[in-house]
Design a protein around this motif. Structure first.
Motif, PDB file in Angstrom:
ATOM      1  N   SER A  52     -19.448  11.714 -32.360  1.00 54.33           N
ATOM      2  CA  SER A  52     -19.782  12.527 -33.520  1.00 54.33           C
ATOM      3  C   SER A  52     -20.054  11.634 -34.727  1.00 54.33           C
ATOM      4  CB  SER A  52     -18.650  13.502 -33.833  1.00 54.33           C
ATOM      5  OG  SER A  52     -17.472  12.790 -34.139  1.00 54.33           O
ATOM      6  N   VAL A  53     -20.462  12.262 -35.835  1.00 53.19           N
ATOM      7  CA  VAL A  53     -20.694  11.562 -37.099  1.00 53.19           C
ATOM      8  C   VAL A  53     -20.059  12.367 -38.223  1.00 53.19           C
ATOM      9  CG1 VAL A  53     -22.843  10.490 -36.328  1.00 53.19           C
ATOM     10  CG2 VAL A  53     -22.929  12.687 -37.499  1.00 53.19           C
ATOM     11  N   HIS A  54     -19.922  11.746 -39.387  1.00 52.15           N
ATOM     12  CA  HIS A  54     -19.427  12.477 -40.551  1.00 52.15           C
ATOM     13  C   HIS A  54     -20.131  11.982 -41.807  1.00 52.15           C
ATOM     14  CE1 HIS A  54     -16.851   8.879 -40.806  1.00 52.15           C
ATOM     15  NE2 HIS A  54     -16.669   9.193 -42.087  1.00 52.15           N
ATOM     16  N   GLU A  55     -20.132  12.820 -42.842  1.00 49.15           N
ATOM     17  CA  GLU A  55     -20.773  12.477 -44.105  1.00 49.15           C
ATOM     18  C   GLU A  55     -19.741  11.888 -45.061  1.00 49.15           C
ATOM     19  OE1 GLU A  55     -23.954  14.430 -47.223  1.00 49.15           O
ATOM     20  OE2 GLU A  55     -22.869  15.717 -45.838  1.00 49.15           O
ATOM     21  N   ASN A  56     -20.158  10.878 -45.820  1.00 47.07           N
ATOM     22  CA  ASN A  56     -19.278  10.216 -46.770  1.00 47.07           C
ATOM     23  C   ASN A  56     -20.081   9.903 -48.027  1.00 47.07           C
ATOM     24  OD1 ASN A  56     -17.683   8.424 -48.237  1.00 47.07           O
ATOM     25  ND2 ASN A  56     -16.859   7.431 -46.419  1.00 47.07           N
ATOM     26  N   ASN A  57     -19.852  10.649 -49.091  1.00 47.45           N
ATOM     27  CA  ASN A  57     -20.534  10.437 -50.371  1.00 47.45           C
ATOM     28  C   ASN A  57     -22.047  10.402 -50.244  1.00 47.45           C
ATOM     29  OD1 ASN A  57     -18.137  10.301 -51.890  1.00 47.45           O
ATOM     30  ND2 ASN A  57     -17.853   8.162 -51.320  1.00 47.45           N
ATOM     31  N   GLY A  58     -22.589  11.333 -49.512  1.00 51.33           N
ATOM     32  CA  GLY A  58     -24.033  11.431 -49.380  1.00 51.33           C
ATOM     33  C   GLY A  58     -24.646  10.505 -48.349  1.00 51.33           C
ATOM     34  N   ARG A  59     -23.837   9.703 -47.690  1.00 49.89           N
ATOM     35  CA  ARG A  59     -24.308   8.802 -46.631  1.00 49.89           C
ATOM     36  C   ARG A  59     -23.660   9.254 -45.325  1.00 49.89           C
ATOM     37  NH1 ARG A  59     -26.709   3.833 -48.642  1.00 49.89           N
ATOM     38  NH2 ARG A  59     -27.172   3.709 -46.451  1.00 49.89           N
ATOM     39  N   TRP A  60     -24.160   8.778 -44.210  1.00 48.70           N
ATOM     40  CA  TRP A  60     -23.643   9.181 -42.906  1.00 48.70           C
ATOM     41  C   TRP A  60     -22.940   8.016 -42.226  1.00 48.70           C
ATOM     42  CZ3 TRP A  60     -23.494  14.063 -41.238  1.00 48.70           C
ATOM     43  CH2 TRP A  60     -24.253  14.992 -41.950  1.00 48.70           C
ATOM     44  N   MET A  61     -21.864   8.335 -41.510  1.00 54.05           N
ATOM     45  CA  MET A  61     -21.091   7.330 -40.793  1.00 54.05           C
ATOM     46  C   MET A  61     -20.871   7.796 -39.359  1.00 54.05           C
ATOM     47  SD  MET A  61     -18.238   6.301 -43.634  1.00 54.05           S
ATOM     48  CE  MET A  61     -17.841   4.727 -42.881  1.00 54.05           C
ATOM     49  N   PRO A  62     -20.868   6.866 -38.414  1.00 54.66           N
ATOM     50  CA  PRO A  62     -20.560   7.210 -37.030  1.00 54.66           C
ATOM     51  C   PRO A  62     -19.100   7.655 -36.899  1.00 54.66           C
ATOM     52  CG  PRO A  62     -21.477   4.993 -37.188  1.00 54.66           C
ATOM     53  CD  PRO A  62     -21.184   5.456 -38.566  1.00 54.66           C
ATOM     54  N   CYS A  63     -18.795   8.367 -35.850  1.00 54.37           N
ATOM     55  CA  CYS A  63     -17.439   8.800 -35.491  1.00 54.37           C
ATOM     56  C   CYS A  63     -16.987   9.986 -36.339  1.00 54.37           C
ATOM     57  CB  CYS A  63     -16.440   7.664 -35.575  1.00 54.37           C
ATOM     58  SG  CYS A  63     -16.921   6.224 -34.581  1.00 54.37           S
ATOM     59  N   SER A  64     -15.900  10.599 -35.926  1.00 54.85           N
ATOM     60  CA  SER A  64     -15.425  11.806 -36.603  1.00 54.85           C
ATOM     61  C   SER A  64     -14.830  11.506 -37.972  1.00 54.85           C
ATOM     62  CB  SER A  64     -14.393  12.521 -35.735  1.00 54.85           C
ATOM     63  OG  SER A  64     -13.292  11.671 -35.505  1.00 54.85           O
ATOM     64  N   ASP A  65     -14.300  10.285 -38.162  1.00 55.13           N
ATOM     65  CA  ASP A  65     -13.761   9.870 -39.453  1.00 55.13           C
ATOM     66  C   ASP A  65     -13.705   8.337 -39.489  1.00 55.13           C
ATOM     67  OD1 ASP A  65     -11.442   9.107 -37.982  1.00 55.13           O
ATOM     68  OD2 ASP A  65     -10.504  11.033 -38.387  1.00 55.13           O
ATOM     69  N   GLU A  66     -13.329   7.793 -40.640  1.00 56.51           N
ATOM     70  CA  GLU A  66     -13.324   6.339 -40.795  1.00 56.51           C
ATOM     71  C   GLU A  66     -12.286   5.663 -39.905  1.00 56.51           C
ATOM     72  OE1 GLU A  66     -13.911   4.656 -44.738  1.00 56.51           O
ATOM     73  OE2 GLU A  66     -14.304   6.696 -45.433  1.00 56.51           O
ATOM     74  N   ARG A  67     -11.192   6.331 -39.650  1.00 62.21           N
ATOM     75  CA  ARG A  67     -10.165   5.749 -38.783  1.00 62.21           C
ATOM     76  C   ARG A  67     -10.725   5.489 -37.382  1.00 62.21           C
ATOM     77  NH1 ARG A  67      -4.486   8.477 -36.893  1.00 62.21           N
ATOM     78  NH2 ARG A  67      -3.713   6.638 -35.835  1.00 62.21           N
ATOM     79  N   GLU A  68     -11.418   6.492 -36.829  1.00 61.20           N
ATOM     80  CA  GLU A  68     -12.008   6.326 -35.508  1.00 61.20           C
ATOM     81  C   GLU A  68     -13.091   5.245 -35.536  1.00 61.20           C
ATOM     82  OE1 GLU A  68     -14.271   8.814 -31.959  1.00 61.20           O
ATOM     83  OE2 GLU A  68     -14.039   9.751 -33.917  1.00 61.20           O
ATOM     84  N   LEU A  69     -13.885   5.216 -36.606  1.00 63.62           N
ATOM     85  CA  LEU A  69     -14.921   4.196 -36.740  1.00 63.62           C
ATOM     86  C   LEU A  69     -14.311   2.799 -36.703  1.00 63.62           C
ATOM     87  CD1 LEU A  69     -17.779   3.151 -37.329  1.00 63.62           C
ATOM     88  CD2 LEU A  69     -17.327   3.561 -39.755  1.00 63.62           C
ATOM     89  N   HIS A  70     -13.250   2.585 -37.465  1.00 66.26           N
ATOM     90  CA  HIS A  70     -12.602   1.270 -37.500  1.00 66.26           C
ATOM     91  C   HIS A  70     -12.048   0.893 -36.125  1.00 66.26           C
ATOM     92  CE1 HIS A  70     -12.993   0.303 -41.725  1.00 66.26           C
ATOM     93  NE2 HIS A  70     -12.741   1.565 -41.986  1.00 66.26           N
ATOM     94  N   GLN A  71     -11.497   1.851 -35.413  1.00 67.11           N
ATOM     95  CA  GLN A  71     -10.976   1.569 -34.071  1.00 67.11           C
ATOM     96  C   GLN A  71     -12.087   1.074 -33.161  1.00 67.11           C
ATOM     97  OE1 GLN A  71      -9.204   5.344 -33.100  1.00 67.11           O
ATOM     98  NE2 GLN A  71      -7.209   4.792 -33.946  1.00 67.11           N
ATOM     99  N   HIS A  72     -13.250   1.714 -33.223  1.00 74.10           N
ATOM    100  CA  HIS A  72     -14.369   1.304 -32.379  1.00 74.10           C
ATOM    101  C   HIS A  72     -14.964  -0.025 -32.823  1.00 74.10           C
ATOM    102  CE1 HIS A  72     -14.810   4.713 -29.640  1.00 74.10           C
ATOM    103  NE2 HIS A  72     -14.394   5.456 -30.646  1.00 74.10           N
ATOM    104  N   LEU A  73     -15.021  -0.273 -34.127  1.00 76.27           N
ATOM    105  CA  LEU A  73     -15.570  -1.548 -34.610  1.00 76.27           C
ATOM    106  C   LEU A  73     -14.667  -2.714 -34.238  1.00 76.27           C
ATOM    107  CD1 LEU A  73     -16.959  -0.563 -38.129  1.00 76.27           C
ATOM    108  CD2 LEU A  73     -18.249  -1.019 -36.030  1.00 76.27           C
ATOM    109  N   ARG A  74     -13.353  -2.492 -34.212  1.00 77.50           N
ATOM    110  CA  ARG A  74     -12.429  -3.573 -33.836  1.00 77.50           C
ATOM    111  C   ARG A  74     -12.595  -3.972 -32.381  1.00 77.50           C
ATOM    112  NH1 ARG A  74      -8.811  -1.258 -37.712  1.00 77.50           N
ATOM    113  NH2 ARG A  74      -7.929   0.206 -36.229  1.00 77.50           N
ATOM    114  N   LYS A  75     -13.051  -3.032 -31.536  1.00 74.62           N
ATOM    115  CA  LYS A  75     -13.242  -3.317 -30.117  1.00 74.62           C
ATOM    116  C   LYS A  75     -14.425  -4.247 -29.874  1.00 74.62           C
ATOM    117  CE  LYS A  75     -11.413   1.141 -28.600  1.00 74.62           C
ATOM    118  NZ  LYS A  75     -11.755   2.417 -27.968  1.00 74.62           N
ATOM    119  N   GLN A  76     -15.343  -4.304 -30.820  1.00 73.33           N
ATOM    120  CA  GLN A  76     -16.558  -5.113 -30.620  1.00 73.33           C
ATOM    121  C   GLN A  76     -16.296  -6.565 -30.897  1.00 73.33           C
ATOM    122  OE1 GLN A  76     -19.622  -3.315 -33.018  1.00 73.33           O
ATOM    123  NE2 GLN A  76     -19.939  -1.741 -31.503  1.00 73.33           N
TER     124      GLN A  76
END
Length: 73
Positions: free
Chosen positions: A49-73
């Motif tokens: 999923s994705v979510h909106e943040n201050n008029g911009r779009w981010m991957p994942c349901s929220d920033e916590r999930e995004l950070h978890q996935h980015l740390r895996k890379q």
């Protein structure tokens, strides 16, 4: 100790903008202008999923999930 001159501070600010054209974006890897771009990146990193943040779009349901996935890379 010498005080910072206004012109020096301004020069530093301009230099910072030139080096980093997206100031204040702690998530340079995670902010996108369109929902489609965020969805594409979400698929690449394993989010569904994705979510909106201050008029911009981010991957994942929220920033916590995004950070978890980015740390895996």
């Amino acid at each position: 100790m010498r005080a910072i001159q206004p012109l020096s501070a301004l020069s530093f600010g301009v230099l910072a903008l030139l080096v980093n054209p997206t100031p204040g974006m702690a998530h340079g890897k995670g902010l996108y202008g369109t929902e489609a771009e965020a969805r594409q990146r979400a698929a690449e990193i394993g989010c569904s999923s994705v979510h909106e943040n201050n008029g911009r779009w981010m991957p994942c349901s929220d920033e916590r999930e995004l950070h978890q996935h980015l740390r895996k890379q």
